[in-house]
Design a protein around this motif. Structure first.
Motif, short mmCIF file in Angstrom:
data_model
loop_
_atom_site.label_atom_id
_atom_site.label_comp_id
_atom_site.label_asym_id
_atom_site.label_seq_id
_atom_site.Cartn_x
_atom_site.Cartn_y
_atom_site.Cartn_z
N ASN A 79 0.86 -1.18 0.00
CA ASN A 79 0.00 0.00 0.00
C ASN A 79 0.90 1.24 0.00
O ASN A 79 1.59 1.50 0.99
CB ASN A 79 -0.88 -0.05 1.26
N VAL A 80 0.90 1.97 -1.11
CA VAL A 80 1.83 3.11 -1.20
C VAL A 80 1.48 4.22 -0.22
O VAL A 80 2.35 4.95 0.24
CB VAL A 80 1.91 3.70 -2.64
N GLU A 81 0.20 4.33 0.14
CA GLU A 81 -0.21 5.39 1.07
C GLU A 81 0.33 5.15 2.47
O GLU A 81 0.78 6.07 3.15
CB GLU A 81 -1.74 5.47 1.14
N GLY A 83 2.61 2.62 3.25
CA GLY A 83 3.97 2.04 3.23
C GLY A 83 4.01 0.65 3.84
O GLY A 83 5.07 0.17 4.23
#
Ligand code: CDP
Length: 233
Positions: A79-81, A83
């Motif tokens: 999840n890039v948001e 991390g």
């Protein structure tokens, strides 16, 4: 076992001892993959809840669950948001839902089903094929990676664990209280350590860490030091 110079680190122990926090931070510091195996059992449990695979007393319907296993796909996706790696159940991000008390109340019963364990252990072993992995759970050092170069067994006093878990749940806005959380931890400890399929045990080659009086920072420092020593062996 490791290929190249990367080792396998197995972290086992009771609920809310700080296993996942330590495992996640250790993996990040070492550039390793982190796998929260408990999330996978929670994902299967959520599927069973959504498909009403429990009887009126909330016991799992074992035959129906075994029959449904081919329909259950469990993956981790970054999840890039946030991390972090989130658990996906049949393509849906269920990271929030699997942490709720209704899942916690049922997961140990589902995790005691042999066929559920076989499916997830096979997937966990595939994830660890090339070493460079930190995995936390209940049977990682005993069953999933019995040849792991480093095995840690994490403990803490039950009241401290319940306080930590209560804080986590409160931050998520969950309406619960200390007694309820403590009761769930104790029930899961009992089921996890007494079940016939891969019970939670401390293997003879595991190093025990009592986190009752450790901060997350000192806990990580200790685990990192042990991993560094192991890399030199
Ligand atoms: O985070 P917490 O310590 O509460 O538990 P978890 O790691 O999310 O695991 C939830 C439940 O899954 C445990 O209480 C066990 O019943 C089961 N589990 C297991 O049987 N084997 C594993 N390797 C990991 C979890």
């Amino acid at each position: 076992m490791s290929t190249s110079n990367k080792i396998t680190i197995a972290i086992d122990g009771y609920s809310s001892c700080g296993k996942s926090t330590m495992a996640k931070a250790l993996a990040k510091k070492m550039g390793y993959v982190f796998i929260d195996s408990g999330a996978m059992y929670r994902g299967v449990t959520l599927y069973c809840m959504r498909h009403k695979l429990f009887d009126q007393e909330e016991n799992p319907l074992i035959a129906e669950i075994i029959a449904a296993l081919p329909e259950i796909a469990i993956d981790f996706k970054f999840n890039v948001e946030t991390g972090t790696s989130d658990l996906h159940l049949n393509g849906e991000n269920v990271e929030q839902a699997i942490r709720m008390p209704d899942v916690a109340a049922r997961v140990s019963a589902v995790a005691s089903i042999k066929e559920v364990r076989s499916k997830l252990v096979e997937e966990q072993r595939k994830m660890g094929l090339s070493g460079g992995i930190v995995m936390d759970g209940r049977d990682i050092g005993s069953v999933v990676f019995p040849h792991a170069e480093l095995k840690l067994f994490v403990t803490a006093k039950p009241e401290i664990r319940a306080e930590r878990r209560l804080k986590e749940l409160e931050l998520k806005g969950v309406d619960t209280n200390f007694d309820e959380v403590l009761k769930n931890l104790q029930e899961r400890d009992y089921l996890d350590s007494t079940r016939s399929e891969s019970p939670l045990i401390k293997t003879s080659d595991a190093i025990e860490i009592d986190t009752s009086d450790l901060t997350p920072v000192s806990q990580l420092a200790l685990a990192y030091e042990l991993a560094q020593k192991c890399l030199k062996c």
